[in-house]
Design a protein around this motif. Structure first.
Motif, PDB file in Angstrom:
ATOM      1  N   GLU A 134       0.825  -1.215   0.000  1.00 14.43           N
ATOM      2  CA  GLU A 134       0.000   0.000   0.000  1.00 14.43           C
ATOM      3  C   GLU A 134       0.855   1.258   0.000  1.00 14.43           C
ATOM      4  O   GLU A 134       0.539   2.247  -0.668  1.00 14.43           O
ATOM      5  N   GLU A 135       1.954   1.224   0.743  1.00 20.97           N
ATOM      6  CA  GLU A 135       2.892   2.346   0.770  1.00 20.97           C
ATOM      7  C   GLU A 135       4.277   1.810   0.429  1.00 20.97           C
ATOM      8  O   GLU A 135       5.068   1.473   1.320  1.00 20.97           O
ATOM      9  N   PRO A 136       4.578   1.681  -0.869  1.00 18.43           N
ATOM     10  CA  PRO A 136       5.843   1.070  -1.298  1.00 18.43           C
ATOM     11  C   PRO A 136       7.057   1.793  -0.737  1.00 18.43           C
ATOM     12  O   PRO A 136       7.095   3.026  -0.635  1.00 18.43           O
TER      13      PRO A 136
ATOM     14  N   PHE B  57      -0.548   2.692  -5.854  1.00 14.32           N
ATOM     15  CA  PHE B  57      -0.451   3.486  -7.075  1.00 14.32           C
ATOM     16  C   PHE B  57      -0.871   4.920  -6.782  1.00 14.32           C
ATOM     17  O   PHE B  57      -1.830   5.174  -6.045  1.00 14.32           O
ATOM     18  N   VAL B  58      -0.178   5.870  -7.400  1.00 15.04           N
ATOM     19  CA  VAL B  58      -0.401   7.282  -7.082  1.00 15.04           C
ATOM     20  C   VAL B  58      -1.740   7.775  -7.609  1.00 15.04           C
ATOM     21  O   VAL B  58      -2.278   8.772  -7.111  1.00 15.04           O
ATOM     22  N   SER B  59      -2.280   7.085  -8.620  1.00  9.85           N
ATOM     23  CA  SER B  59      -3.566   7.492  -9.181  1.00  9.85           C
ATOM     24  C   SER B  59      -4.217   6.314  -9.884  1.00  9.85           C
ATOM     25  O   SER B  59      -3.525   5.376 -10.308  1.00  9.85           O
ATOM     26  N   PRO B  60      -5.548   6.330 -10.028  1.00 10.57           N
ATOM     27  CA  PRO B  60      -6.220   5.266 -10.769  1.00 10.57           C
ATOM     28  C   PRO B  60      -5.749   5.162 -12.215  1.00 10.57           C
ATOM     29  O   PRO B  60      -5.679   4.067 -12.772  1.00 10.57           O
ATOM     30  N   SER B  61      -5.398   6.299 -12.810  1.00 10.18           N
ATOM     31  CA  SER B  61      -4.933   6.272 -14.200  1.00 10.18           C
ATOM     32  C   SER B  61      -3.591   5.561 -14.323  1.00 10.18           C
ATOM     33  O   SER B  61      -3.355   4.821 -15.292  1.00 10.18           O
TER      34      SER B  61
ATOM     35  N   GLU C 246       5.439  -5.412 -10.268  1.00  9.29           N
ATOM     36  CA  GLU C 246       4.717  -6.620 -10.659  1.00  9.29           C
ATOM     37  C   GLU C 246       3.976  -7.237  -9.469  1.00  9.29           C
ATOM     38  O   GLU C 246       2.869  -7.764  -9.619  1.00  9.29           O
ATOM     39  N   LEU C 247       4.575  -7.187  -8.290  1.00  5.52           N
ATOM     40  CA  LEU C 247       3.882  -7.651  -7.083  1.00  5.52           C
ATOM     41  C   LEU C 247       2.608  -6.841  -6.863  1.00  5.52           C
ATOM     42  O   LEU C 247       1.542  -7.389  -6.544  1.00  5.52           O
ATOM     43  N   ARG C 248       2.704  -5.520  -7.046  1.00  5.13           N
ATOM     44  CA  ARG C 248       1.561  -4.644  -6.792  1.00  5.13           C
ATOM     45  C   ARG C 248       0.468  -4.835  -7.841  1.00  5.13           C
ATOM     46  O   ARG C 248      -0.724  -4.840  -7.519  1.00  5.13           O
ATOM     47  N   VAL C 249       0.860  -4.996  -9.095  1.00  2.00           N
ATOM     48  CA  VAL C 249      -0.126  -5.237 -10.158  1.00  2.00           C
ATOM     49  C   VAL C 249      -0.825  -6.573  -9.937  1.00  2.00           C
ATOM     50  O   VAL C 249      -2.047  -6.692 -10.110  1.00  2.00           O
ATOM     51  N   THR C 250      -0.060  -7.584  -9.514  1.00  2.00           N
ATOM     52  CA  THR C 250      -0.635  -8.901  -9.256  1.00  2.00           C
ATOM     53  C   THR C 250      -1.620  -8.852  -8.088  1.00  2.00           C
ATOM     54  O   THR C 250      -2.691  -9.459  -8.132  1.00  2.00           O
ATOM     55  N   GLU C 251      -1.278  -8.114  -7.041  1.00  2.00           N
ATOM     56  CA  GLU C 251      -2.199  -7.950  -5.916  1.00  2.00           C
ATOM     57  C   GLU C 251      -3.445  -7.189  -6.361  1.00  2.00           C
ATOM     58  O   GLU C 251      -4.562  -7.495  -5.919  1.00  2.00           O
TER      59      GLU C 251
END
Length: 336
Positions: A247-249, A310-314, A284-289
């Motif tokens: 959540e907070e890399p 991620f800093v923004s939904p976009s 990749e860990l964050r995208v997978t989660e």
């Protein structure tokens, strides 16, 4: 947008979601299981489940057929009766890639002339041979383990050593030696078939199967050293830290301070063992989660983006689309 590919074990974790980027299988490997009286049902189902899971990740790679010696129902060691698909015959050997003899603790080590002949024919055709629990004894009795290392349940090691005097009977839970695949236990059956699949299809598929079927025991390492060790202890420490802070890399300087290794050392660990960079692996860990949360929670896309750092939904949508080929809004949400 250019399609990105996952690195290392992260690709295996996402394999079933990347079908669009894969070539269709060139052929379907056929595996036969010969069920003997009182065969070990746990060993057989472990082997079968491994193949079924492989097909879940990459459809139509493998098909299976169960055989009996006389086209009769076979009682397993748990008292569950199985009706095999067909009787084993010379004709049924056609097209097989692997033939596995399924024995059990109470399977009698009794010579069976027809099985001996068919095993020799299978070997002549170049079919790989396997044995579960005491299945190796029947392969050895056919004279097909000479010069091979093999595994068999401890109760039956002396019998195999006597009948196959030119083989090396090991104390391993499973053994793969060229075209002979033998296992002494249900757990060994899993890793035996897993290694056979790896030889057929490569390590990405193996990683995906392990992630589903053996994630607790084998998340960062392989139980048997013959299977690829992907992470040393220092790298595991870094990855665990990343997984605990999605959540907070953390930046690389923070990670370096926590694990007591320099930035350069950490970069070298990722390059040497996973052929990627720390930042890419973290992404990749964050995208997978994010994919997991989209599929298995009621969180909105905005909430998922925040939960995955991620800093923004976009930005989340851009990264997600780059890896999975579609935006988060097109991800299938499971019903609750």
């Amino acid at each position: 947008m250019e399609r990105r590919t996952f690195s290392g074990g992260i690709k295996g974790k996402n394999l079933r979601y990347l079908q669009g980027g894969q070539a269709a299988p060139t052929g379907c490997a056929h595996v036969g299981f010969v069920l003997l009286d009182h065969f070990s049902l746990p060993a057989f189902t472990q082997a079968l489940d491994t193949l079924v899971t492989a097909n879940l990740l990459r459809p139509n790679l493998f098909r299976t057929t169960t055989f009996s010696l006389e086209m009769a129902e076979v009682c397993s060691d748990l008292g569950i009766v199985i009706r095999p698909d067909q009787a084993l015959s010379a004709a049924s050997l056609e097209g097989l890639s692997l033939l596995v003899i399924c024995g059990g603790l109470r399977t009698p080590l009794r010579a069976h002339a027809e099985l001996k002949v068919l095993l020799r024919k299978a070997s002549e055709k170049g079919i790989a041979l396997g044995g579960l629990w005491n299945g190796a004894w029947f392969i050895g009795h056919a004279g097909l383990l000479d010069g091979y290392r093999c595994a068999i349940h401890p109760e039956h090691r002396p019998a195999l050593a006597e009948t196959a005097q030119h083989s090396q009977v090991t104390s391993e839970s499973y053994m793969v030696d060229r075209d002979r695949f033998t296992a002494a236990s249900p757990n060994g059956a899993f890793y035996m078939v897993l290694e056979w699949i790896g030889l057929q299809q490569g390590t990405d598929l193996v990683d995906g199967i392990v992630d589903i079927l053996a994630f607790e025991a084998s998340r960062y390492r392989r139980v048997n050293p013959k299977l690829r060790v992907k992470m040393t202890a220092p790298l595991r420490d870094v990855v665990k830290l990343m997984e605990a802070n999605l959540e907070e890399p953390l930046d690389l300087a923070q990670i370096s301070g926590y694990v007591g290794r320099s930035r350069r050392q950490i970069e070298r660990l990722f390059k040497d063992q996973l052929n990627t960079t720390p930042l890419r692996y973290y992404l990749e860990l964050r995208v997978t989660e994010g994919r997991r949360l989209l599929q298995h929670s009621t969180l909105s896309i905005v909430q998922v983006a925040v939960a995955c750092g991620f800093v923004s939904p976009s930005h989340f949508s851009k990264c997600y689309t780059a890896y999975f080929g579609h935006p988060p809004s097109k991800e299938k949400r499971l019903e609750f």
